[in-house]
Write a protein that holds these residues in place. Structure first.
Motif, PDB file in Angstrom:
ATOM      1  N   UNK A   1       0.827  -1.210   0.000  1.00 48.63           N
ATOM      2  CA  UNK A   1       0.000   0.000   0.000  1.00 48.63           C
ATOM      3  C   UNK A   1       0.860   1.259   0.000  1.00 48.63           C
ATOM      4  N   UNK A   2       1.898   1.256   0.830  1.00 47.78           N
ATOM      5  CA  UNK A   2       2.784   2.416   0.929  1.00 47.78           C
ATOM      6  C   UNK A   2       3.473   2.699  -0.401  1.00 47.78           C
ATOM      7  N   UNK A   3       3.969   1.661  -1.046  1.00 46.66           N
ATOM      8  CA  UNK A   3       4.687   1.833  -2.308  1.00 46.66           C
ATOM      9  C   UNK A   3       3.741   2.333  -3.404  1.00 46.66           C
ATOM     10  N   UNK A   4       2.552   1.772  -3.467  1.00 48.11           N
ATOM     11  CA  UNK A   4       1.598   2.213  -4.478  1.00 48.11           C
ATOM     12  C   UNK A   4       1.140   3.650  -4.224  1.00 48.11           C
ATOM     13  N   UNK A   5       0.982   4.004  -2.949  1.00 47.80           N
ATOM     14  CA  UNK A   5       0.566   5.364  -2.606  1.00 47.80           C
ATOM     15  C   UNK A   5       1.624   6.390  -2.990  1.00 47.80           C
ATOM     16  N   UNK A   6       2.883   5.959  -3.076  1.00 49.55           N
ATOM     17  CA  UNK A   6       3.971   6.866  -3.445  1.00 49.55           C
ATOM     18  C   UNK A   6       3.990   7.172  -4.939  1.00 49.55           C
ATOM     19  N   UNK A   7       3.132   6.503  -5.691  1.00 48.49           N
ATOM     20  CA  UNK A   7       3.073   6.717  -7.129  1.00 48.49           C
ATOM     21  C   UNK A   7       3.794   5.680  -7.954  1.00 48.49           C
TER      22      UNK A   7
END
Length: 319
Positions: A48-54
């Motif tokens: 989730x964190x990585x995807x949220x970073x773009x």
């Protein structure tokens, strides 16, 4: 409904920079990427964190296989896009103690130097072609009903005949279930749908007319969805050599009235052979040619949707 109305599959390959595939036993819930009921919560949170970073990332899980898998160990397959023209995604494979799963996922997604700690777990599998067949019935019943028989045929007949050059896995949902049965062919990253048993020989062995695969081709993940429409027509002209050419695509112009579903787009795809002896580009104009009705989800009382269909109206090779 989709097949009966002639909905075209092309343009339905997801265009991600990275693919993270994690071996995980069934059952898989519909929302396995939202809570840690299938994967460790720390892994879910990291994704989730990585995807949220773009970051452009497609996470998937695949089912263990009694021939390849090991108790208390987890297999990870990681594909990422090379920087320039390419024909295949770069592959890394690891088999790690399950207790170390979160550490490996974190190192891969962060491109961390800690990846060196897992060198003893790295697998030499670059030569192996991987088929990931969607059988995720908790997302859509069509994927289980139609996907599992194709998986079973590929696994029981084609894997033994490949002499170790092909593995076939059951994988979680990756979209386009109206085209079930559907699969991703890695390391190329080609998406397929509406698979029929009689076309598996051509798909696996690639001996015959490539044009016979046209109705089943969803597109190549190395290109955007509109470029995929042009790439299919180019492949049909160029033949089997095309799959090994290094390629890159770009949009030249687009109908500004609707960037999501434009009436027309002009694209360019540059290519070169691995040895540099062949190179050039194709420029194409793609135009909408009406709509068809489809269903996004199986089941009773599902709504119908009008979706635009596209064709290549002009295709020119530039040497």
């Amino acid at each position: 409904m989709s097949k009966a109305n002639g909905e075209d599959l092309i343009g339905w390959a997801h265009n991600f920079d990275r693919y993270l595939l994690i071996e995980m036993p069934l059952p898989w819930s519909e929302d396995l990427w939202e809570k840690g009921d299938v994967l460790p919560q720390a892994v879910v949170d990291k994704i989730k964190q990585v995807k949220a970073s773009g970051t452009s990332l497609e996470p998937l899980v695949f089912c263990p296989d009694q021939e390849y898998s090991h108790p208390d160990y987890t297999r990870i397959l990681y594909y990422d896009r090379p920087a320039q023209q390419f024909a295949q995604f770069r592959k890394q494979e690891f088999v790690v103690p399950t207790a170390k799963l979160t550490d490996l996922v974190t190192a891969l997604l962060d491109s961390s130097e800690h990846i060196s700690e897992f060198e003893s777990c790295r697998q030499n599998s670059d030569r192996i072609r991987e088929f990931f067949v969607c059988t995720h019935g908790n997302v859509d019943a069509a994927c289980a009903k139609f996907g599992f028989p194709i998986y079973r045929k590929l696994r029981s007949e084609y894997v033994p005949a490949s002499h170790g050059n092909l593995r076939v896995w059951r994988v979680s949902h990756f979209g386009g279930h109206q085209f079930a049965p559907t699969l991703i062919d890695f390391p190329e990253g080609r998406y397929w749908g509406r698979l029929e048993p009689e076309m598996l020989d051509l798909l696996v062995w690639r001996q015959g007319k490539v044009s016979e695969l046209r109705p089943f081709y969803r597109g190549w993940a190395g290109l955007g969805w509109v470029e995929q429409i042009a790439e299919r027509e180019i492949w049909m002209q160029e033949g089997w050599d095309w799959i090994n050419y290094l390629k890159i695509g770009k949009t030249l112009a687009i109908d500004s009235s609707d960037e999501d579903y434009p009436d027309w787009v002009e694209v360019r795809i540059d290519f070169t052979s691995v040895d540099g002896s062949v190179s050039g580009a194709y420029e194409a104009r793609i135009e909408a040619k009406g709509t068809v009705k489809t269903m996004w989800t199986s089941g009773k009382d599902q709504p119908l949707w009008e979706v635009k269909q596209y064709c290549v109206n002009r295709l020119n090779r530039v040497d």
